[in-house]
Design an enzyme around this catalytic site. Structure first.
Site, short mmCIF file in Angstrom:
data_model
loop_
_atom_site.label_atom_id
_atom_site.label_comp_id
_atom_site.label_asym_id
_atom_site.label_seq_id
_atom_site.Cartn_x
_atom_site.Cartn_y
_atom_site.Cartn_z
N SER A 125 2.01 8.88 9.11
CA SER A 125 3.00 7.81 9.04
C SER A 125 4.28 8.29 8.35
CB SER A 125 2.38 6.60 8.33
OG SER A 125 3.15 5.44 8.54
N ASP A 152 0.01 4.06 14.28
CA ASP A 152 0.09 4.65 12.95
C ASP A 152 -1.14 5.48 12.60
OD1 ASP A 152 0.19 4.90 10.01
OD2 ASP A 152 1.81 3.43 10.16
#
Length: 296
Positions: free
Chosen positions: A38, A185
């Site tokens: 991320s 993510d």
């Protein structure tokens, strides 16, 4: 001393990495290989491309995070239409501006694809929710999707890893069967991939420094759940940390710089300059404390 670095996710909280990196480099540590999930993947990519800490600080400070949000234009014209977009397209923002921003900054260093880096020097973690697998890019591209990793854009990989569910529309990638996978993510399955540079016998080639945007395990503040939105955030936060909390042993903890930044929301893209300064300050202070005994 040359070290390997692993950076956790945390959205805009990643400004705290800047303060920590400032102190780490001031103590004569430099990174050989880097990995992240991320927001940590963004920092790792810039380091792998050759950005020095001051350059990175300048680029992130000048960036207006709110301008990286790109909802489809029609959703800004029709009331409540963004919720229809969320339902049918699975996200509020396209993520194209985020990917282009990353692309432009990497291009300043003449870095475009994984073929432009030394093999193994950057690893980006993402989550394939179509096949239910954690994906390490570039390592898994050929095996899972039949894609030559040398030609795969780093900006695309990082955009995939930073695709916060529902906030960004999932990225798509076509596999060997020509079916499209939805990628979100990396933090969904591993928000802190400390394991990525360790071999089967957990022997490290060089010291691995992990940097995690949270308190130490067992010290996190309880979630204050008052409504459905609070519950969603608490559920997602629990998922982000569950896998990695189980993995982190007492031995690993001594190599992890924990930076508590719970006062800032992960997706607060309207972060003020004062808040950014505070995050940098916290990162700097925690790094100074950590480096008094690391490595022992």
């Amino acid at each position: 001393m040359r070290i390997d670095g692993v950076f956790s996710g945390g959205g805009v909280k990643a400004y705290a990495f800047l303060g920590a990196l400032e102190r780490i480099t001031a103590n004569d540590y430099s990174f050989e290989r880097v990995a992240g999930s991320s927001a940590g993947a963004i920092v790792a990519a810039f380091i792998a491309a050759g950005y020095q800490i001051q350059e990175m600080d300048d680029r992130l400070r000048e960036m207006d995070a709110a301008k990286l949000l790109d909802p489809p234009k029609w959703t800004t014209l029709i009331p409540f239409s963004k919720w229809l977009n969320l339902y049918f397209h699975l996200g509020l923002n396209k993520g194209e501006k985020l990917e282009n921003w990353i692309y432009q900054l990497l291009a300043r260093k003449n870095v475009y694809t994984f073929g432009d880096l030394k093999p193994g020097y950057l690893k980006v973690v993402a989550s394939d929710i179509s096949i239910g697998k954690l994906v390490v890019i570039p390592d898994d591209l050929q095996r899972i999707y039949g894609i030559n990793p040398a030609n795969f854009p780093i900006s695309k990989a990082v955009r995939m890893s930073a695709g916060f569910p529902y906030f960004f529309i999932p990225s798509k990638i076509t596999g060997k069967t020509h079916n499209k996978s939805l990628i979100v993510d990396g933090g969904l399955l591993s928000n802190f991939p400390l394991w990525v540079f360790q071999d089967e016998l957990r022997r490290d080639k060089r010291p691995i420094l992990g940097m995690k945007l949270s308190d130490e395990p067992g010290q996190q503040e309880p979630h204050d759940v008052k409504n459905a939105l609070d519950m969603f955030q608490a559920l997602f936060s629990t998922m982000l940390n569950a896998h990695d909390a189980r993995y982190i042993s007492e031995t690993d903890k001594k190599n992890i710089l924990f930076i508590p930044v719970n006062h800032v929301a992960t997706t607060d893209f309207s972060l003020t300059d004062a808040s950014k300064d505070h995050l940098v300050k916290v990162g700097r202070e925690r790094a100074d404390e950590f480096l008094t005994y690391w490595p022992d």
